[in-house]
Design a protein around this motif. Structure first.
Motif, short mmCIF file in Angstrom:
data_model
loop_
_atom_site.label_atom_id
_atom_site.label_comp_id
_atom_site.label_asym_id
_atom_site.label_seq_id
_atom_site.Cartn_x
_atom_site.Cartn_y
_atom_site.Cartn_z
N ASP A 265 0.83 -1.20 0.00
CA ASP A 265 0.00 0.00 0.00
C ASP A 265 0.86 1.25 0.00
O ASP A 265 0.46 2.28 -0.54
CB ASP A 265 -0.96 0.00 1.20
CG ASP A 265 -2.23 0.73 0.85
OD1 ASP A 265 -2.70 1.54 1.67
OD2 ASP A 265 -2.74 0.53 -0.27
N GLU B 99 -11.25 5.85 -2.76
CA GLU B 99 -11.33 6.28 -1.35
C GLU B 99 -12.46 5.55 -0.61
O GLU B 99 -12.29 5.11 0.53
CB GLU B 99 -11.57 7.80 -1.26
CG GLU B 99 -10.49 8.66 -1.90
CD GLU B 99 -9.18 8.68 -1.13
OE1 GLU B 99 -8.68 7.60 -0.78
OE2 GLU B 99 -8.64 9.77 -0.87
N GLU C 20 -9.15 -3.57 -6.38
CA GLU C 20 -9.13 -3.55 -4.90
C GLU C 20 -9.24 -4.98 -4.35
O GLU C 20 -8.55 -5.34 -3.40
CB GLU C 20 -10.26 -2.67 -4.36
CG GLU C 20 -10.04 -1.18 -4.57
CD GLU C 20 -8.94 -0.60 -3.68
OE1 GLU C 20 -8.45 -1.28 -2.77
OE2 GLU C 20 -8.57 0.57 -3.91
C1 LIG Z 1 -5.06 0.08 -2.71
C2 LIG Z 1 -5.59 1.32 -2.03
N1 LIG Z 1 -6.84 1.83 -2.35
C3 LIG Z 1 -7.29 2.95 -1.72
C4 LIG Z 1 -6.56 3.62 -0.78
C5 LIG Z 1 -7.08 4.85 -0.08
N2 LIG Z 1 -6.44 6.04 -0.55
C6 LIG Z 1 -5.30 3.08 -0.48
N3 LIG Z 1 -4.52 3.65 0.45
N4 LIG Z 1 -4.82 1.93 -1.10
#
Ligand SMILES: Cc1ncc(CN)c(N)n1
Length: 218
Positions: free
Chosen positions: A46, A139, A209
């Motif tokens: 992430d 988000e 996701e």
């Molecule tokens: C994979 C992912 N998706 C969404 C977010 C939220 N900004 C994140 N931090 N990482």
């Protein structure tokens, strides 16, 4: 929640939306059964995602300033941009807490695929309506997911509470609400061809996701 274009798409893609916002990885954090090695894998990847997400948010800001008739769009997006500075610092602090070397992280397939989509969305060829719809989707998945881990009946362990609070808190929820209204307004006023592109991005992001959460299982 008023029934805009996004609510219709969520309904039409319910299974995928639930897979993205109630993934077993998230449910294992909520239930206190998550394997810390999975959490560390997610944390590393992430961080790489966020490094690529920053220029994407900047590109949405540029498109909002050029294409939106409402000045408040840019102000909302600017708020999200500012939060990302603190987010990068948080990742570095969290990584050292878990003895994770962020400088040695190798991007996994799901991360690379997601970053390739961000590159396409950054491109000036991608219109503002599609970009801001993608922004809300990205988000909202995290806000919906991590808010599950903050519910009164959750068994989230103390070590993971900061991460869950970062995206699950009410303020982030309010911010996502603002993005949802912006995206719905532009989707309602868009030509069908633009709405189709935004819908493709919406579905693609939900799948990315799911792949991203799956990756934490190694
Ligand atoms: C994979 C992912 N998706 C969404 C977010 C939220 N900004 C994140 N931090 N990482």
């Amino acid at each position: 929640m008023e029934r805009g274009v996004l609510e219709r798409w969520i309904k039409e893609n319910e299974g995928l939306y639930v897979e993205a916002t109630r993934h077993p990885f998230i449910l294992s954090i909520r239930d206190g059964t998550v394997d810390f090695s999975a959490y560390k894998r997610w944390l590393e990847q992430d961080y790489l995602f966020i490094r690529n997400f920053v220029p994407f948010v900047a590109s949405v800001l540029v498109k909002a300033s050029r294409e939106s008739e409402d000045d408040s769009d840019m102000e909302t997006i600017l708020g999200g941009m500012a939060a990302l500075h603190d987010e990068i610092l948080w990742f570095k602090k969290e990584a050292s807490k878990w003895n994770v070397q962020l400088s040695h992280v190798v991007p996994q397939n799901a991360t690379e695929a997601y970053c390739r989509l961000l590159e396409i969305l950054i491109n000036p060829e991608t219109d503002y309506t599609t970009a801001v719809t993608a922004f809300w989707t990205i988000e909202a998945v995290y806000q919906q997911s991590f808010s599950l881990c903050l519910k009164s009946d959750s068994k989230t362990v103390a070590e993971l509470m900061e991460a869950c609070r970062r995206w699950g808190n009410d303020d982030f929820g309010t911010y996502c609400e603002s993005l949802r209204r912006i995206a719905n307004r532009h989707l309602a006023n868009a030509q069908e061809s633009v709405r189709k592109k935004a819908e493709e991005a919406f579905k693609l992001i939900l799948q990315l996701e799911v792949d991203f959460w799956n990756m934490s299982f190694g």
